[in-house]
Each structure stands twice: as structure tokens, then as C-alpha cells.
Design an enzyme around this catalytic site. Structure first.
Site, PDB file in Angstrom:
ATOM      1  N   GLY A  19      21.450  -0.654  34.487  1.00  0.00           N
ATOM      2  CA  GLY A  19      22.494  -0.799  33.473  1.00  0.00           C
ATOM      3  C   GLY A  19      22.380  -2.100  32.710  1.00  0.00           C
ATOM      4  N   LEU A  76      15.724  -2.798  35.148  1.00  0.00           N
ATOM      5  CA  LEU A  76      16.968  -3.562  35.069  1.00  0.00           C
ATOM      6  C   LEU A  76      18.208  -2.690  35.221  1.00  0.00           C
ATOM      7  CD1 LEU A  76      14.913  -5.679  33.908  1.00  0.00           C
ATOM      8  CD2 LEU A  76      16.785  -6.502  32.468  1.00  0.00           C
ATOM      9  N   ASP A 103      -8.389  -1.268   9.294  1.00  0.00           N
ATOM     10  CA  ASP A 103      -9.070  -1.408  10.581  1.00  0.00           C
ATOM     11  C   ASP A 103      -8.738  -2.754  11.211  1.00  0.00           C
ATOM     12  OD1 ASP A 103     -10.278   1.074  10.545  1.00  0.00           O
ATOM     13  OD2 ASP A 103     -12.143   0.359   9.654  1.00  0.00           O
ATOM     14  N   ARG A 117      17.069  -9.618  41.774  1.00  0.00           N
ATOM     15  CA  ARG A 117      18.161  -8.670  41.992  1.00  0.00           C
ATOM     16  C   ARG A 117      18.190  -8.200  43.443  1.00  0.00           C
ATOM     17  NH1 ARG A 117      23.168  -6.700  40.900  1.00  0.00           N
ATOM     18  NH2 ARG A 117      23.239  -4.397  40.809  1.00  0.00           N
ATOM     19  N   GLU A 177       3.877   4.033  -0.311  1.00  0.00           N
ATOM     20  CA  GLU A 177       4.848   4.393  -1.342  1.00  0.00           C
ATOM     21  C   GLU A 177       5.828   5.406  -0.769  1.00  0.00           C
ATOM     22  OE1 GLU A 177       1.807   3.836  -5.148  1.00  0.00           O
ATOM     23  OE2 GLU A 177       2.921   5.706  -4.912  1.00  0.00           O
ATOM     24  N   THR A 188       0.325   6.036  11.759  1.00  0.00           N
ATOM     25  CA  THR A 188       0.988   6.578  12.944  1.00  0.00           C
ATOM     26  C   THR A 188      -0.046   6.852  14.041  1.00  0.00           C
ATOM     27  OG1 THR A 188       0.725   8.887  12.274  1.00  0.00           O
ATOM     28  CG2 THR A 188       2.684   7.723  11.462  1.00  0.00           C
ATOM     29  N   GLU A 227       0.945   0.786  10.252  1.00  0.00           N
ATOM     30  CA  GLU A 227      -0.523   0.678  10.231  1.00  0.00           C
ATOM     31  C   GLU A 227      -1.193   2.005  10.601  1.00  0.00           C
ATOM     32  OE1 GLU A 227      -1.845  -1.659   8.846  1.00  0.00           O
ATOM     33  OE2 GLU A 227      -0.747  -3.515   9.175  1.00  0.00           O
ATOM     34  N   LEU A 259       0.829  -1.200   0.000  1.00  0.00           N
ATOM     35  CA  LEU A 259       0.000   0.000   0.000  1.00  0.00           C
ATOM     36  C   LEU A 259       0.868   1.257   0.000  1.00  0.00           C
ATOM     37  CD1 LEU A 259      -2.877   1.253   0.219  1.00  0.00           C
ATOM     38  CD2 LEU A 259      -2.628   1.099   2.704  1.00  0.00           C
TER      39      LEU A 259
END
Length: 388
Positions: free
Chosen positions: A349, A347, A249, A277, A133, A374, A372, A131
Site C-alpha cells: 500500500g 512496498l 537509432d 519493513r 506530427e 513504440t 522514440e 519530427l
């Protein structure tokens, strides 16, 4: 992983169990190596799609008489979410493939459905959806790829000339669901075609070098006099815009479910790390500030899932769902971006390294806010529905 949910068909739970089994055996063990390999070359997961196809997971929402699964969209989207939780590139590919068959399923004649759908839904074929271009992204009506009719009667064909951009599966697909201009009447001059692969006049640009989704090969498709039988035009001349918007859609719900699965995996990784952790003699999950962050991440994932399931239920009931699809796409992809960002923060670093998958999730999440339509376009769609 996403929790089991009430399914609208007896097969629904079995399909989720099957999907999870395939993901555990075939997708998760290879995703990291495949994505790294594809980042520096091309490593398209053809065999993974073949495996999903043989299991019937590439054709779930399509008619049973032509080889589809005849499942509600609600079930299909939950399968896509499960796949995305293991391998986002593949989940996007599943959504794209379903999108390529949608015009034939929804707008094709009985003869076209009988001739085209068995191949599309067999699991042996993979489609591409052409679709966009280079100069016609959100502005679909600005496309310049042209289909010129050649001849009449049984030998009639169309000759396609132009370029399509950002096409998933380009160079690997077995057919290309293509939108091209058949008149100069703006958006009303577009038509839809199913173009088989293999014509020497169809060539491809170099794969785009993307920040994520490396196994989702994306490149230009170049039509330089590609001939396609007139029988492969789906719908009437000039009906292409309506077909494209209707398909989008449905496609937006595919991306919403995939983004939800991606966010779920990021949440799972962050939760597990926070429990393991240790800092200052206890797990970092014991800190209320971090626990509340995880709670907000869970709320975002659950909200995204609820939004796409609600839109899917409207679609399955035959009710209008365009606004709800845009809402789901907007909420789910924004949630994916937020949750993957927060997962890296949990997490610390370690989250910024490739030793953990959350940095990949973060890179993969960004594009969901773009393709799909923006998320700015989603807001335009939603506001227009509200203000009619």
C-alpha cells in the site's frame, strides 16, 4: 545506484563521479517538488540543464573541436543512466538535446558544423527535436509540414508551414531541429532544418497534461510561415528520412539508458524497503518469495544495461547497430515497466502513495515504451533485420 563499470576512456570514471555529485547536490533534492509543481502548472528545469551544460554533460558524444566531449557513446549513455536514476525528466531532456545536434554532427557540412555546433554544444543552448506530427507518428513519411524554398543564392530561405506534436522542450528551446516536406515524393521528399527560436511565426500549443515526466514539457510547435535560411538545411533536399532514421537509432539508445536508470532506482527503493519493513517479527526481505522477486528485478535491470552497452560499443566501433538499438530500447523499456510495477508490489500500500517515489517511477516508465518508436515498432525493426 548503478555500480561503477569499466570505462573505455580515462575520463569515463571521472565523468560518472562528476555526474553523481551533481545529481546528489542539484537533482535529487528538488525532483519531487519540481515534478509535483509541474503537474499542475509549468515548471521547466532550465537551471538544471544549465548546470549540466556548464559541466559539459550535454555534449559528451560530440566533436571536441566544436565544444563537445569527444566521448564514446558508451560513456555518454552511462551518464544518461546516472541522471535518470535521479530525475527521469531531465535524463530524457539530455537525450533529446543530444539528438537535436546529431544531424549537424553527422550530416552537416564543415561550414554548418563550425557555425552551429559551438552554440549547440556550449551548454547555454537547449534544442528540441521536431519530427512527429498529429497524424504522423510512427509513419514518418506521412508528415505534412512543408518547407517551400524562397529565392536563390545568398538570400535563399525556406518558409515552413505545419504542426509538430509531442515536442519536448517546446517553448523553452533555443533551436528546433525540424523535419519538413520539400517535395511530394513520399518519405523521400523530407528534409532537415535547424530553425532558431524567436520567429514570431512560430507558436506553441498548451502543454500536454501527462501522467508522468511532468518537467519534460511537451506541446505542439506551430509553423505559420517561419523563415529559415537555406544554409540551415542539413544534408540535401530529400535526405531528411535517412537523417531522421539514423538519429532515431542513436536516440533509442538514449531512452534505453534512461529507462535502465529509472528501473535501477525502483529496484534500489524496493530493496531498501524490503530490508527495513518488519512483518511477523522479521524483515520482509527474509521471505524467499519476495527475495526472488527482487532477484528477477535485478536480472531485468542488468539485462537492460548489457543490451544498451552492447549496442553502444557497436556504434563506437563504427559497425551497424540499428537492430541492436531496437533490441536495447525494447528490453530496457519493458524492464522499466516491469521493475517499477514490481517495486510498488514490494512496498504494498505504501507504494501506491506519493510518500514514496516508486509510484512516480511507475508513471514515468510507461511512456518509455511509446516514444522514440513504440515497442511494437521496435519489434518490426528487429524482425525486418532478421528476415532480410
Amino acid at each position: 545506484m548503478p555500480v561503477s563499470r569499466l570505462m573505455p576512456t580515462p575520463e569515463g570514471d571521472d565523468l560518472i563521479d562528476l555526474t553523481r555529485e551533481i545529481c546528489a547536490k542539484e537533482l535529487r533534492p528538488r525532483v519531487d517538488d519540481a515534478e509535483r509543481a509541474a503537474a499542475t502548472g509549468e515548471a521547466f528545469p532550465t537551471e538544471v540543464f544549465r548546470t549540466l551544460g556548464r559541466a559539459g554533460l550535454l555534449s559528451l558524444p560530440h566533436p571536441e573541436e566544436f565544444g563537445g566531449g569527444a566521448q564514446p557513446y558508451e560513456v555518454y549513455l552511462q551518464v544518461v543512466e546516472e541522471i535518470a536514476a535521479s530525475w527521469m525528466s531531465v535524463a530524457v531532456g539530455v537525450s533529446v538535446h543530444s539528438l537535436t545536434a546529431y544531424p549537424v554532427t553527422t550530416f552537416g557540412t564543415a561550414e554548418q558544423q563550425e557555425s552551429l555546433l559551438p552554440g549547440m554544444l556550449s551548454g547555454d543552448q537547449l534544442g528540441a527535436y521536431c519530427l512527429s506530427e498529429p497524424l504522423a507518428g510512427s509513419d514518418v513519411g506521412a508528415m505534412t509540414t512543408r518547407a517551400t524554398r524562397d529565392g536563390e543564392g545568398d538570400g535563399a530561405a525556406y518558409v515552413l508551414k505545419g504542426r509538430k506534436a509531442w515536442i519536448s522542450h517546446a517553448g523553452h528551446a533555443d533551436y528546433y531541429t525540424t523535419f519538413a516536406r520539400t517535395s511530394d515524393d513520399g518519405g523521400r521528399g523530407l528534409s532537415c532544418f535547424v530553425v532558431p527560436a524567436g520567429d514570431a511565426a512560430m507558436t506553441f500549443g498548451a502543454p500536454e497534461k501527462k501522467m508522468g515526466l511532468h518537467c519534460d514539457t511537451v506541446r505542439e510547435v506551430i509553423y505559420d510561415g517561419v523563415r529559415v535560411d537555406a544554409a540551415n538545411r542539413i544534408g540535401d533536399e530529400g535526405q531528411g528520412m535517412a537523417i531522421a532514421l539514423s538519429a532515431l537509432d542513436a536516440g533509442r539508445l538514449g531512452i534505453a539508458s534512461a529507462a535502465t536508470g529509472l528501473a535501477q532506482s525502483a529496484l534500489d527503493a524496493a530493496t531498501a524497503y524490503a530490508q527495513e519493513r518488519q512483518q511477523f517479527g522479521r524483515a520482509i526481505a527474509a521471505n524467499q518469495g519476495l527475495a526472488f522477486l527482487l532477484a528477477d528485478m535485478e536480472a531485468a535491470v542488468s539485462g537492460a544495461r548489457a543490451a544498451y552497452l552492447y549496442a553502444a560499443r557497436l556504434k563506437d566501433a563504427g559497425r551497424a547497430f540499428s537492430k541492436e538499438a531496437a533490441v536495447a530500447k525494447l528490453l530496457a523499456t519493458d524492464a522499466a515497466m516491469k521493475v517499477t510495477t514490481d517495486a510498488i508490489q514490494v512496498l504494498g500500500g505504501a507504494g501506491y502513495t506519493q510518500d514514496f517515489p516508486v509510484e512516480r517511477y511507475f508513471r514515468e516508465a510507461k511512456v518509455t515504451q511509446i516514444f522514440e518508436g513504440t515497442n511494437q515498432i521496435q519489434r518490426l525493426v528487429i524482425s525486418r533485420h532478421l528476415l532480410r
